[in-house]
Scaffold this active site. Structure first.
Site, mmCIF file in Angstrom:
data_model
loop_
_atom_site.group_PDB
_atom_site.id
_atom_site.type_symbol
_atom_site.label_atom_id
_atom_site.label_comp_id
_atom_site.label_asym_id
_atom_site.label_seq_id
_atom_site.Cartn_x
_atom_site.Cartn_y
_atom_site.Cartn_z
ATOM 1 N N PHE A 172 17.995 56.114 23.857
ATOM 2 C CA PHE A 172 16.644 56.500 23.448
ATOM 3 C C PHE A 172 15.571 56.173 24.476
ATOM 4 O O PHE A 172 14.490 56.764 24.461
ATOM 5 C CB PHE A 172 16.312 55.880 22.074
ATOM 6 C CG PHE A 172 15.393 54.703 22.114
ATOM 7 C CD1 PHE A 172 14.016 54.874 21.963
ATOM 8 C CD2 PHE A 172 15.874 53.415 22.307
ATOM 9 C CE1 PHE A 172 13.153 53.788 22.000
ATOM 10 C CE2 PHE A 172 15.029 52.342 22.335
ATOM 11 C CZ PHE A 172 13.665 52.522 22.189
ATOM 12 N N LYS A 173 15.871 55.272 25.406
ATOM 13 C CA LYS A 173 14.898 54.937 26.438
ATOM 14 C C LYS A 173 14.467 56.174 27.234
ATOM 15 O O LYS A 173 13.376 56.227 27.773
ATOM 16 C CB LYS A 173 15.471 53.895 27.401
ATOM 17 C CG LYS A 173 15.969 52.604 26.772
ATOM 18 C CD LYS A 173 14.850 51.725 26.253
ATOM 19 C CE LYS A 173 15.310 50.320 25.919
ATOM 20 N NZ LYS A 173 16.285 50.259 24.813
#
Ligand SMILES: *Cc1c(COP(=O)(O)O)cnc(C)c1O
Length: 499
Positions: free
Chosen positions: A111-112
Site C-alpha cells: 500500500f505504500k
C-alpha cells in the site's frame, strides 16, 4: 479556502502545503498538521461517478491549496498511471461478506505505493514553487515496504537522491531482494544491525543535526523525508477511503449516507489516520478499527490511555507492523489535546525520555471512534487459512491481522455495519508465511520462488510483475552498518568530506 500547516509541538508559525511537504518534519521535531481538516466540496453522488484520478484531485486540492490545478493534476497523472496493474487503482473485493480494499496494485505490491508514487512529484513541484535549488536528499527508515516503494518512486527522478535504512534480518526475503536489486543511480540502501525503531530514531537524529544541515547546504543538498510523517504521504492516502466509499454507493452495496466501518492493519498509524481524516472530511465512517500484531502498543493504549513502548520488540510475520513508536499517532494526540502544542510536546518528551505517557480521561473519552485489538501469530495464520478454505481468496499476513481483529470485533460487539478492510500487501510479498499458514507441511521444503508459483496456482492469480522482475535480478546494494554509523554512510554516499 487556504489550508496552512502548523507543527504539533509549537502551534505558532504556519507554512504552506508545499513548504510542509519539502520540510517533512517541522524544525521543532513536531509533525505538520492542517490548521483545520477541510471538508469535501463535492457530493458522494458526484464522487461515485469519478475515476481514481478525479477523486484524487477532489480530495487533494482541499489539502494542498497552494498547488495550482495544473500542478496537482500533473502530479496525479504521473503517479496513477499504468504503473498500477488495474485501472481501478484500488479495487474492492468482496470476500466472506467483507470488502477488501486492495491497496497493492502498484509497483512494489504494497500500500505504500499509493502515496509514494505521487510523493516524488509533489516534492519536486514543491521545490520548484519555493525556488529551491539544492538537490533533495530523501532519507528514509523502513520496516520493509516503505523503502522499496520510496526508491521505486524516486529512482532517476531528476534533482533527487534517496538513502534507505532497513533492519538487517528484520524484513522478509522478498522484501530484502526487492530493495537490494533497486535500480537508479540516485538510490542507496543500507541494512543496519538493529531494529526498525533504531533505524527510525537514527534517521530522526540525522534530520535534527544542524551542523550536518549546514554542511549539506554548502555541498548543494537538503534533506527531506518520504516517511509517513510527511503530509505528502498522508494526504494521498485519504483518497482511497473516499474513493472506496463512493464505489460502494455506486455499486449499490450501501446507501448514500450509510455508515461503514474501516479496519486498518496498523504500524506507524499513517494509514488509519488517513481514514480518520476522510471521516473528518465528511465520509460516513462509524468505527475506525485499529489492528495490531503482537507488538500491541496501540491496543494497550486504546485500552488504558497509556502509551508505553517499554517492552520487548517482537519480530512477527507481519514485519511492516513491527513498530513500537507509531509516529503518526502524534497527530491524533495533538488533536485530542485540543490542539495544545505545549501539552503534546510534553507527551512526546515523556515518550522519548521515559518511553511512555498517559493521556487525560477527557482525551481518552474522545477516542470513541476508535476500536483497538490485536492478533497473535497463530490467529493471523488461522485467518489466512480459514478465508482461503471458505472463499479461495488469499490475503497477506498484514491484511490477515486486520481480518482477525475484525472477527474479534464482530464477536464482541455483534456490529453488522458494512466494513472495509484495508488490504495492505499482496500475498506474493509474504509468500512463505502465507503458504505456511495454508499448509505448513506441504510447503515447508519449497524455495521462495517455488512457493510464488504454487501461490499463483492455488490462488488463481497471476504472479505480479514486481515479483517476476526480481526472480533473476542482480543484487546492486550490499552495505550493512552499525546503528551508530548511519550518518557516516549518508555522507559517504553524497561524497561529503568526513570531518
Ligand atoms: C506500512 C504497512 C502497514 C502499516 O501502515 P501504517 O501506515 O504504518 O500504520 C501495514 N501493512 C503493510 C503491508 C505495510 O507496508
Amino acid at each position: 479556502m487556504e489550508v496552512l500547516y502548523k507543527s504539533t509541538r509549537s502551534g505558532q508559525n504556519t507554512v504552506t502545503a508545499s513548504q510542509a511537504i519539502l520540510k517533512g518534519l517541522a524544525e521543532d521535531g513536531g509533525l505538520f498538521v492542517p490548521t483545520a481538516i477541510p471538508k469535501l466540496s463535492v457530493s458522494v453522488e458526484e464522487l461515485s461517478k469519478m475515476s481514481y484520478q478525479e477523486t484524487a484531485y477532489a480530495v487533494m486540492k482541499e489539502f494542498l491549496t497552494d498547488f495550482t490545478k495544473e500542478e496537482l493534476m500533473d502530479c496525479i497523472e504521473k503517479a496513477y498511471d499504468s504503473k498500477f496493474d488495474t485501472e481501478e487503482i484500488a479495487p474492492l473485493v468482496n470476500a466472506d461478506g467483507t470488502y477488501f480494499l486492495e491497496l497493492f496494485h502498484g509497483k512494489t505490491i504494497a500500500f505504500k505505493d499509493m502515496a509514494l508514487s505521487i510523493l516524488p512529484h509533489l516534492l519536486t513541484t514543491s521545490a520548484r514553487k519555493n525556488n529551491v535549488k539544492n538537490e533533495i536528499v530523501i532519507l528514509t527508515a523502513t520496516s520493509g515496504d516503505t523503502g522499496k516503494a520510496a526508491m521505486a518512486g524516486f529512482a532517476d527522478v531528476a534533482g533527487t537522491r534517496i538513502v534507505v535504512f532497513y533492519p538487517k534480518g528484520g524484513v522478509s526475503p522478498i522484501q530484502e531482494k526487492q530493495m537490494l536489486t533497486q535500480k537508479g543511480e540516485n538510490t542507496h540502501v543500507i541494512g543496519i544491525k538493529g531494529n526498525f525503531d533504531q533505524a527510525q530514531s537514527g534517521v530522526k537524529e540525522i534530520f535534527g543535526n544542524k551542523e550536518l544541515e549546514e554542511e549539506m547546504a554548502r555541498a548543494g543538498f537538503q534533506f527531506s523525508s518520504a516517511n509517513s510523517i510527511n503530509i505528502g504521504r498522508l494526504v494521498p492516502q485519504v483518497v482511497y477511503y473516499v474513493y472506496s466509499y463512493a464505489k460502494l454507493v455506486e455499486n449499490e452495496q450501501i446507501q448514500n449516507g450509510e455508515k461503514i466501518n474501516v479496519v486498518v492493519p496498523t504500524g506507524n498509524f499513517g494509514n488509519i489516520l488517513a481514514a480518520f481524516y476522510a471521516k473528518n472530511m465528511g465520509i460516513p465512517i462509524a468505527k475506525l478499527i485499529c489492528a495490531s500484531n503482537d507488538n500491541k502498543v496501540l491496543f494497550d493504549f486504546f485500552q488504558t490511555g497509556v502509551y508505553d513502548r517499554n517492552r520487548e520488540f517482537i519480530l512477527t510475520t507481519s514485519p511492516s507492523m513491527d513498530i513500537l513508536i507509531s509516529s503518526n499517532l502524534e497527530r491524533l494526540i495533538y488533536k485530542l489535546a485540543g490542539e495544545d502544542a505545549e501539552k503534546n510536546a510534553q507527551y512526546m518528551k515523556d515518550l522519548s525520555g521515559e518511553g511512555k505517557y498517559e493521556i487525560t480521561s477527557d482525551m481518552k473519552a474522545q477516542l470513541e471512534d476508535f476500536y483497538g485489538n490485536f492478533a497473535t501469530e497463530a490467529e493471523t495464520a488461522e485467518t489466512i487459512h480459514k478465508l482461503y478454505d471458505q472463499t479461495g481468496y488469499i490475503i497477506d499476513t498484514h491484511t490477515a491481522v486486520a481480518a482477525a481483529v475484525y472477527n474479534k470485533y464482530k464477536e464482541e460487539t455483534k456490529d453488522e455495519t458494512k466494513t472495509i478492510i484495508a488490504s495492505t500487501a499482496s500475498p506474493f510479498k509474504f509468500t512463505r508465511s502465507v503458504m505456511n499458514a495454508i499448509d505448513q507441511e506441504k510447503y515447508s521444503d519449497m524455495s521462495d520462488f517455488e512457493l510464488v508459483d504454487e501461490l499463483s496456482t492455488i490462488g488463481k492469480v497471476d504472479v505480479p510483475d514486481a515479483i517476476e522482475e526480481i526472480r533473476d535480478a542482480q543484487i546492486r546494494h550490499n552495505t550493512v552498518c552499525e546503528v551508530g554509523d548511519m550518518e557516516k554512510e549518508v555522507k559517504k554516499f553524497l561524497g561529503i568530506e568526513q570531518s
